[in-house]
Design a protein around this motif. Structure first.
Motif, PDB file in Angstrom:
ATOM      1  N   ALA A 151      20.575  20.665  54.945  1.00 31.06           N
ATOM      2  CA  ALA A 151      21.002  21.446  56.101  1.00 31.06           C
ATOM      3  C   ALA A 151      21.017  22.910  55.673  1.00 31.06           C
ATOM      4  O   ALA A 151      21.101  23.204  54.474  1.00 31.06           O
ATOM      5  N   PRO A 152      20.949  23.841  56.612  1.00 35.25           N
ATOM      6  CA  PRO A 152      20.941  25.258  56.239  1.00 35.25           C
ATOM      7  C   PRO A 152      22.196  25.651  55.438  1.00 35.25           C
ATOM      8  O   PRO A 152      23.300  25.211  55.763  1.00 35.25           O
ATOM      9  N   THR A 153      22.014  26.475  54.434  1.00 36.63           N
ATOM     10  CA  THR A 153      23.140  26.923  53.616  1.00 36.63           C
ATOM     11  C   THR A 153      24.185  27.630  54.474  1.00 36.63           C
ATOM     12  O   THR A 153      25.390  27.541  54.196  1.00 36.63           O
ATOM     13  N   GLU A 154      23.754  28.308  55.508  1.00 38.77           N
ATOM     14  CA  GLU A 154      24.687  28.999  56.394  1.00 38.77           C
ATOM     15  C   GLU A 154      25.690  28.016  57.004  1.00 38.77           C
ATOM     16  O   GLU A 154      26.859  28.377  57.236  1.00 38.77           O
ATOM     17  N   ASN A 155      25.275  26.790  57.254  1.00 44.02           N
ATOM     18  CA  ASN A 155      26.197  25.796  57.808  1.00 44.02           C
ATOM     19  C   ASN A 155      27.319  25.486  56.826  1.00 44.02           C
ATOM     20  O   ASN A 155      28.478  25.303  57.220  1.00 44.02           O
ATOM     21  N   TYR A 156      26.993  25.429  55.540  1.00 45.28           N
ATOM     22  CA  TYR A 156      28.016  25.183  54.515  1.00 45.28           C
ATOM     23  C   TYR A 156      28.930  26.398  54.376  1.00 45.28           C
ATOM     24  O   TYR A 156      30.137  26.255  54.151  1.00 45.28           O
ATOM     25  N   ARG A 157      28.356  27.568  54.534  1.00 39.56           N
ATOM     26  CA  ARG A 157      29.169  28.784  54.488  1.00 39.56           C
ATOM     27  C   ARG A 157      30.210  28.785  55.611  1.00 39.56           C
ATOM     28  O   ARG A 157      31.364  29.173  55.412  1.00 39.56           O
ATOM     29  N   GLN A 197      14.945  20.775  47.601  1.00 36.04           N
ATOM     30  CA  GLN A 197      15.268  22.176  47.347  1.00 36.04           C
ATOM     31  C   GLN A 197      16.587  22.585  47.994  1.00 36.04           C
ATOM     32  O   GLN A 197      17.436  23.223  47.358  1.00 36.04           O
ATOM     33  N   LEU A 198      16.756  22.200  49.257  1.00 38.25           N
ATOM     34  CA  LEU A 198      17.999  22.537  49.960  1.00 38.25           C
ATOM     35  C   LEU A 198      19.195  21.812  49.351  1.00 38.25           C
ATOM     36  O   LEU A 198      20.300  22.373  49.276  1.00 38.25           O
ATOM     37  N   VAL A 199      18.986  20.576  48.933  1.00 40.79           N
ATOM     38  CA  VAL A 199      20.070  19.793  48.332  1.00 40.79           C
ATOM     39  C   VAL A 199      20.625  20.526  47.111  1.00 40.79           C
ATOM     40  O   VAL A 199      21.844  20.701  46.970  1.00 40.79           O
ATOM     41  N   LEU A 200      19.745  20.961  46.240  1.00 43.95           N
ATOM     42  CA  LEU A 200      20.175  21.636  45.015  1.00 43.95           C
ATOM     43  C   LEU A 200      20.733  23.024  45.318  1.00 43.95           C
ATOM     44  O   LEU A 200      21.733  23.450  44.725  1.00 43.95           O
ATOM     45  N   GLU A 201      20.098  23.724  46.257  1.00 39.26           N
ATOM     46  CA  GLU A 201      20.568  25.064  46.624  1.00 39.26           C
ATOM     47  C   GLU A 201      21.984  25.016  47.196  1.00 39.26           C
ATOM     48  O   GLU A 201      22.848  25.831  46.837  1.00 39.26           O
ATOM     49  N   ASN A 202      22.230  24.062  48.075  1.00 38.81           N
ATOM     50  CA  ASN A 202      23.556  23.966  48.694  1.00 38.81           C
ATOM     51  C   ASN A 202      24.618  23.498  47.703  1.00 38.81           C
ATOM     52  O   ASN A 202      25.778  23.904  47.792  1.00 38.81           O
ATOM     53  N   LEU A 203      24.228  22.652  46.757  1.00 38.36           N
ATOM     54  CA  LEU A 203      25.165  22.238  45.720  1.00 38.36           C
ATOM     55  C   LEU A 203      25.543  23.426  44.845  1.00 38.36           C
ATOM     56  O   LEU A 203      26.718  23.609  44.491  1.00 38.36           O
ATOM     57  N   ARG A 204      24.557  24.254  44.510  1.00 37.02           N
ATOM     58  CA  ARG A 204      24.841  25.477  43.752  1.00 37.02           C
ATOM     59  C   ARG A 204      25.782  26.389  44.542  1.00 37.02           C
ATOM     60  O   ARG A 204      26.729  26.958  43.981  1.00 37.02           O
ATOM     61  N   PHE A 205      25.515  26.527  45.839  1.00 34.55           N
ATOM     62  CA  PHE A 205      26.337  27.397  46.689  1.00 34.55           C
ATOM     63  C   PHE A 205      27.799  26.928  46.713  1.00 34.55           C
ATOM     64  O   PHE A 205      28.721  27.731  46.546  1.00 34.55           O
TER      65      PHE A 205
END
Length: 259
Positions: free
Chosen positions: A123-129, A159-167
């Motif tokens: 999902a978009p990182t902005e949603n997690y933000r 890619q999104l999975v790892l990016e959002n986990l980092r975030f």
């Protein structure tokens, strides 16, 4: 505000976070895990499914915020006594209408109800933000660190999975990492070591790791949805799961099996 579709409200849940919880299952997911045991969660919007008697019934319903909050709040005494709360699951809750999801989480927080987010990370990182200020715990599914494997078995890269986990880790979210174990695919000691090395390299802290041995309890649902069943994997032997658990424990992680 657009209302997402809910396909199940499970009360007295003990496998979706700490304590006694109410789990809200949002309908619709951006990926297609071949081992998925809730295929009725995949498509957005209501759909027809045969019940156990062979009769057609509609799966999925919309709720106003006030209706859903009322259902959640009904069991607040059990959350308070057990250290539980509400879990937003799916499908994929983070790929839903986020104005609604954030407003729901915000209202739960106002009422003193703990919120956990069960997510696959696609999902978009902005949603997690947006959800981060109102979520107490993320139940984060990590299928594979290898993007090709992820694409092979889910239909999408990671890619999104790892990016959002980092975030989430960078922003000090509380993370319970949930790892599906599929025999002959990702249930070996070497697979655990790869994840351990990646977490260390990325400086990602997780509070707990939950190992989830594969099961095929949802096979009949595919038939009742008139779809081809993709649950064709093997459950790893208990000895193999125990070795994976010991590998993570030796690296300093708190590890549970199931959940």
């Amino acid at each position: 505000m657009k209302r997402p579709t809910i396909f199940n409200i499970q009360k007295f849940s003990t496998h979706d976070g700490p304590g006694i919880r109410t789990t809200i299952f949002f309908k619709g997911c951006p990926i297609r895990c071949e081992w998925c045991h809730n295929p009725e969660s995949q498509k957005y919007g209501p759909e027809i499914m045969l019940n156990k008697y062979g009769k057609e019934e509609m799966i999925g319903k919309e709720y106003s915020l006030s209706e859903l909050v009322k259902k959640i709040q009904a069991d607040q005494i059990f959350y308070d006594q057990s250290g539980g709360g509400v879990t937003f699951s799916g499908g994929e809750v983070m790929a839903q209408e986020m104005d609604y999801v954030v407003a729901l989480a915000k209202e739960c927080q106002r009422l003193g109800i703990s919120v956990a987010i069960d997510t696959c990370g696609v999902a978009p990182t902005e949603n997690y933000r947006r959800i981060l200020p109102y979520a107490d715990l993320f139940l984060y599914d990590l299928k594979f660190t290898d993007s090709q494997k992820h694409h092979l078995y889910t239909g999408a890269g990671n890619q999104l999975v790892l990016e959002n986990l980092r975030f989430l880790a960078k922003n000090q979210a509380t993370i319970n990492l949930r790892l599906i174990l599929l025999d002959e695919i990702n249930a070996e000691k070497v697979d655990a070591e790869a994840i351990i090395n990646w977490l260390a390299q990325e400086e990602i802290h997780v509070s707990e790791i939950s190992l989830l041995p594969y099961h095929d309890f949802g096979r009949d649902k595919y038939e009742r949805l008139k779809r081809v069943c993709t649950q064709n994997f093997k459950k790893p032997a208990e000895e193999k799961v125990a070795l994976v658990q010991k590998t993570y424990q030796a690296a300093g992680y708190q590890v549970t099996i199931g959940g």
